[in-house]
Design an enzyme around this catalytic site. Structure first.
Site, PDB file in Angstrom:
ATOM      1  N   GLY A 240      34.902  32.679  42.199  1.00  0.00           N
ATOM      2  CA  GLY A 240      34.487  33.286  40.942  1.00  0.00           C
ATOM      3  C   GLY A 240      35.240  34.579  40.692  1.00  0.00           C
ATOM      4  O   GLY A 240      36.422  34.694  41.010  1.00  0.00           O
ATOM      5  N   GLU A 241      34.561  35.545  40.106  1.00  0.00           N
ATOM      6  CA  GLU A 241      35.093  36.871  39.773  1.00  0.00           C
ATOM      7  C   GLU A 241      36.078  36.848  38.613  1.00  0.00           C
ATOM      8  O   GLU A 241      36.359  37.865  38.005  1.00  0.00           O
ATOM      9  CB  GLU A 241      35.788  37.537  40.971  1.00  0.00           C
ATOM     10  CG  GLU A 241      34.914  37.774  42.180  1.00  0.00           C
ATOM     11  CD  GLU A 241      35.680  38.425  43.329  1.00  0.00           C
ATOM     12  OE1 GLU A 241      36.854  38.826  43.133  1.00  0.00           O
ATOM     13  OE2 GLU A 241      35.104  38.534  44.425  1.00  0.00           O
ATOM     14  N   GLY A 242      36.662  35.688  38.301  1.00  0.00           N
ATOM     15  CA  GLY A 242      37.751  35.572  37.344  1.00  0.00           C
ATOM     16  C   GLY A 242      39.074  35.255  38.014  1.00  0.00           C
ATOM     17  O   GLY A 242      40.125  35.256  37.368  1.00  0.00           O
TER      18      GLY A 242
END
Length: 353
Positions: free
Chosen positions: A319-321
């Site tokens: 995740g996180e981008g």
């Protein structure tokens, strides 16, 4: 609610006239027909999204939204809740995975506190992150609604407002998130909106073992039975089994679509947010680019419901981008094929028969 309604009303399909013009040029590039495959499909989409044969993608912004979840109390994650705030600080200080990969992509990362359980005011006051804080975490969805309907609207409108705020600074958006236990509400959303069972939509998240995964499935089933979300009402789904950062990302997607700006959808949690955006405004899908296929079990179900093929498949589950950041260079490559590669006529190259 007014901002949500007006934004949804502004979302229109891609520009078909510009798509036709782009297709005509791409068909005549100096290579066997469509030999660069899905990169050319992406170039076509970029033209249609932006309404331009010179689609701008140089100014890149990844919005990483943070929030905590009451359902973490059910033991569905391998990590304690305080990690959310610790990782927000890590991202803000440039030390996280997204921080590193965003530098590779020449992208800016903007962290937004949508509702972390800890106090992030020091990071807000220093200007390192933004606050659109709704509450210090959602309620436990296994016991009742995760949030009120009014809070769900606020989360969506916060995301829209972020898109509008940065509209003059960003050509290309990317989604990211940080929130311990947020794969649990995401699995519930995917189960509802992709017409799947909780078991089909639930993976191992942060790396839990199979016994804990089975427990996680039972928690999601309990949440669905307790709350009975209406799968035909995205706002109801968000309120009953969602998260503040998930709602914020859905709003960001809606805002980008209304602005006719492409938005790269990161991983499983971001794709759950994309399903909410699709539920609220089906045409918003026209502006989504699926970054990657994660190893989270329900991700493929969500991508299929969106009708999206991911650009990358790297066994990500962070995740996180991070996936959105890596995909940004592919987006630039697609744009450059449209704008820089010569046609047969321009290069005086003979065409095949």
């Amino acid at each position: 609610m007014n901002l949500l309604h007006t934004t949804v009303a502004r979302i229109k399909p891609q520009d078909e006239n510009i798509r036709r013009q782009a297709k005509d040029r791409l068909d005549r590039l100096t290579m066997p027909h469509w030999a660069l495959g899905r990169l050319l499909d992406l170039a076509l989409d970029l033209a249609g999204m932006t309404g331009s044969l010179q689609p701008p993608v140089d100014r890149r912004l990844i919005v990483t939204m943070a929030g905590d979840h009451g359902v973490a109390a059910e033991g569905v994650s391998a990590f304690p809740q305080e990690v959310t705030g610790q990782m927000v600080a890590n991202i803000a200080n440039g030390g996280a995975g997204i921080s590193t990969l965003a530098r590779v992509a020449n992208a800016r990362v903007q962290v937004v506190d949508m509702g972390a359980a800890c106090d992030l005011s020091d990071l807000v006051d220093s200007g390192q992150i933004l606050s659109r804080r709704i509450a210090p975490g959602t309620a436990n969805m296994a016991l009742g609604a995760a949030m009120t309907r009014e809070q769900a609207v606020r989360s969506l409108e916060a995301g829209i407002e972020i898109a509008n705020t940065f509209a003059g600074e960003a050509d290309l958006f990317g989604t990211g998130e940080m929130g311990i236990a947020n794969t649990t509400p995401s699995s519930a959303i995917v189960a509802l909106l992709a017409d799947a069972t909780a078991d089909q939509a639930t993976g191992c998240g942060t790396g839990i073992d199979d016994n804990r995964r089975k427990h996680k499935v039972s928690v999601i089933e309990r949440a669905l039975q307790t709350n009975l979300p209406d799968p035909h009402d995205g706002l109801d789904v968000l309120a009953k089994v969602g998260g503040f950062e998930i709602g914020g990302l859905a709003g960001l997607i809606l805002g980008a679509a209304a602005l006719r700006k492409p938005i790269i959808i990161d991983g499983f949690i971001s794709t759950a947010a994309a399903l909410l955006a699709q539920s609220l405004a089906p045409a918003s899908v026209d502006y989504m680019i699926a970054a990657h296929h994660s190893i989270e079990q329900g991700h493929q179900l969500a991508l299929a419901r969106l009708g999206k093929k991911p650009l990358l498949d790297l066994d990500f589950r962070l995740g996180e981008g991070t996936g959105a950041a890596l995909a940004m260079n592919l987006v630039e490559g697609a744009k450059r094929l449209l704008t820089e590669m010569a046609t047969f006529d321009e290069a005086a190259v003979s065409q095949g028969k």
